[in-house]
Design a protein around this motif. Structure first.
Motif, PDB file in Angstrom:
ATOM      1  N   GLU A 100      23.329 -48.857  79.014  1.00 11.14           N
ATOM      2  CA  GLU A 100      22.789 -48.514  80.331  1.00 11.14           C
ATOM      3  C   GLU A 100      21.633 -47.537  80.206  1.00 11.14           C
ATOM      4  OE1 GLU A 100      24.407 -47.196  84.745  1.00 11.14           O
ATOM      5  OE2 GLU A 100      25.800 -47.774  83.155  1.00 11.14           O
ATOM      6  N   LEU A 101      21.758 -46.554  79.322  1.00 10.48           N
ATOM      7  CA  LEU A 101      20.674 -45.599  79.108  1.00 10.48           C
ATOM      8  C   LEU A 101      19.423 -46.292  78.565  1.00 10.48           C
ATOM      9  CD1 LEU A 101      22.647 -42.577  77.613  1.00 10.48           C
ATOM     10  CD2 LEU A 101      21.542 -42.697  79.857  1.00 10.48           C
ATOM     11  N   ALA A 102      19.638 -47.261  77.676  1.00  8.56           N
ATOM     12  CA  ALA A 102      18.501 -48.006  77.128  1.00  8.56           C
ATOM     13  C   ALA A 102      17.777 -48.774  78.230  1.00  8.56           C
ATOM     14  CB  ALA A 102      18.978 -48.972  76.039  1.00  8.56           C
ATOM     15  N   ASP A 112      19.030 -45.975  91.140  1.00  5.71           N
ATOM     16  CA  ASP A 112      19.691 -46.120  92.438  1.00  5.71           C
ATOM     17  C   ASP A 112      20.259 -47.509  92.678  1.00  5.71           C
ATOM     18  OD1 ASP A 112      17.271 -47.383  92.711  1.00  5.71           O
ATOM     19  OD2 ASP A 112      16.854 -46.626  94.720  1.00  5.71           O
ATOM     20  N   VAL A 113      20.254 -48.376  91.664  1.00  4.34           N
ATOM     21  CA  VAL A 113      20.925 -49.671  91.736  1.00  4.34           C
ATOM     22  C   VAL A 113      21.663 -49.877  90.423  1.00  4.34           C
ATOM     23  CG1 VAL A 113      19.256 -50.722  93.303  1.00  4.34           C
ATOM     24  CG2 VAL A 113      18.918 -50.927  90.837  1.00  4.34           C
ATOM     25  N   PRO A 114      22.679 -50.743  90.398  1.00  6.71           N
ATOM     26  CA  PRO A 114      23.364 -51.036  89.129  1.00  6.71           C
ATOM     27  C   PRO A 114      22.355 -51.450  88.057  1.00  6.71           C
ATOM     28  CG  PRO A 114      24.558 -51.992  90.961  1.00  6.71           C
ATOM     29  CD  PRO A 114      23.278 -51.466  91.535  1.00  6.71           C
ATOM     30  N   THR A 115      22.594 -51.032  86.841  1.00  5.43           N
ATOM     31  CA  THR A 115      21.632 -51.227  85.760  1.00  5.43           C
ATOM     32  C   THR A 115      21.199 -52.678  85.601  1.00  5.43           C
ATOM     33  OG1 THR A 115      22.667 -49.388  84.603  1.00  5.43           O
ATOM     34  CG2 THR A 115      21.201 -50.781  83.325  1.00  5.43           C
ATOM     35  N   THR A 116      22.137 -53.612  85.729  1.00  2.00           N
ATOM     36  CA  THR A 116      21.790 -55.017  85.511  1.00  2.00           C
ATOM     37  C   THR A 116      20.922 -55.591  86.622  1.00  2.00           C
ATOM     38  OG1 THR A 116      23.907 -55.623  86.552  1.00  2.00           O
ATOM     39  CG2 THR A 116      23.848 -55.502  84.141  1.00  2.00           C
ATOM     40  N   PHE A 117      20.689 -54.817  87.676  1.00  4.60           N
ATOM     41  CA  PHE A 117      19.893 -55.308  88.805  1.00  4.60           C
ATOM     42  C   PHE A 117      18.488 -54.698  88.859  1.00  4.60           C
ATOM     43  CE2 PHE A 117      24.068 -56.543  90.065  1.00  4.60           C
ATOM     44  CZ  PHE A 117      23.930 -57.605  90.937  1.00  4.60           C
ATOM     45  N   HIS A 118      18.161 -53.836  87.882  1.00  2.00           N
ATOM     46  CA  HIS A 118      16.914 -53.087  88.015  1.00  2.00           C
ATOM     47  C   HIS A 118      15.688 -53.983  88.065  1.00  2.00           C
ATOM     48  CE1 HIS A 118      14.677 -53.124  84.133  1.00  2.00           C
ATOM     49  NE2 HIS A 118      15.832 -53.534  83.665  1.00  2.00           N
ATOM     50  N   ASP A 119      15.741 -55.136  87.387  1.00  2.00           N
ATOM     51  CA  ASP A 119      14.554 -55.995  87.343  1.00  2.00           C
ATOM     52  C   ASP A 119      14.473 -56.956  88.516  1.00  2.00           C
ATOM     53  OD1 ASP A 119      16.767 -57.340  86.444  1.00  2.00           O
ATOM     54  OD2 ASP A 119      15.704 -58.523  84.955  1.00  2.00           O
TER      55      ASP A 119
END
Length: 236
Positions: A100-102, A112-119
């Motif tokens: 997640e940090l990567a 401010d959103v789940p990591t897998t949704f950032h893109d």
């Protein structure tokens, strides 16, 4: 050869306070005292015990577990298996944190959103982002993966924007028209069903209640009315 409390503490890599505490809780036998009746004389078996305690606590055992083991570990293999399982869970958690940090270190990533949704979160507004965070807590990983694929495909971009832009004072005709456009994509006939993580019926009900509360807090009255109408049309 014998050692004083200070000397054996230094040899074992601990402190005088710790040695005395081990005596208090019965983890380390009290040594004999020197002829003056004051100074303690620690022997090799005390040093060995202190080193054993240090090793076992270093492996993750609590002092209570060390006491349960005594001076030998025979017949207590389940304790070590339990610690190993806990460590495996910790390793997996740390690996997950590092992933997640990567991701968050990448350009454009947002916390401010789940990591897998950032893109795929760029088109989302603050209320959508907040709801997505709540969804990630309440719904299964499989459901969230399906939701991510849907957002990535973005098949209803114009419809999504119309819903997001709907003002609270939208008139009857505007609400009904938007509900009719949305109906095929919501409810039982929709393309996505979110399954809660809940293990019990009570937890599932709590999740549904939380989602309802979130919707009422994050969207205006006209948007909520349109959602209600769309669900009624889809189930009718």
């Amino acid at each position: 050869m014998t050692w004083s409390t200070r000397e054996i503490a230094e040899l074992s890599g601990t402190t005088v306070k710790t040695v005395r505490y081990y005596h208090e809780i019965g983890l380390l036998d009290e040594p004999d005292r020197e002829p003056n009746g004051y100074n303690k004389s620690y022997e090799v078996h005390h040093l060995t015990r202190l080193l054993q305690i240090k090793r076992l606590t270093g492996l993750g055992l609590s002092l209570a577990q060390v006491a349960e083991l005594g001076t030998a570990a025979d017949g207590h293999h389940s304790v070590f298996r339990e610690i190993d399982a806990e460590l495996e869970a910790t390793v997996q958690r740390i690996q997950s944190i590092r992933r997640e940090l990567a991701t968050l270190s990448q350009h454009g990533a947002t916390p401010d959103v789940p990591t897998t949704f950032h893109d795929v979160a760029q088109p989302l507004r603050d209320n959508d982002r907040a709801l997505l965070t709540i969804y990630a807590q309440l719904f299964s990983e499989e459901s969230m993966a399906a939701l991510r694929q849907l957002l990535e495909a973005n098949p209803h971009e114009a419809l999504d924007e119309a819903f997001r832009d709907l003002p609270a004072d939208a008139d009857e005709a505007t609400r009904q028209a938007l509900a009719e456009r949305m109906a095929p994509f919501v409810g039982a006939n929709g393309s996505l069903t979110l399954e809660p993580k809940a293990a019990t019926a009570h937890q599932a009900e709590a999740a549904r209640h939380a989602v309802g509360q979130a919707l009422r807090a994050l969207y205006n009255s006209a948007q909520l009315d349109v959602l209600k109408r769309a669900h009624e049309l889809s189930s009718g």
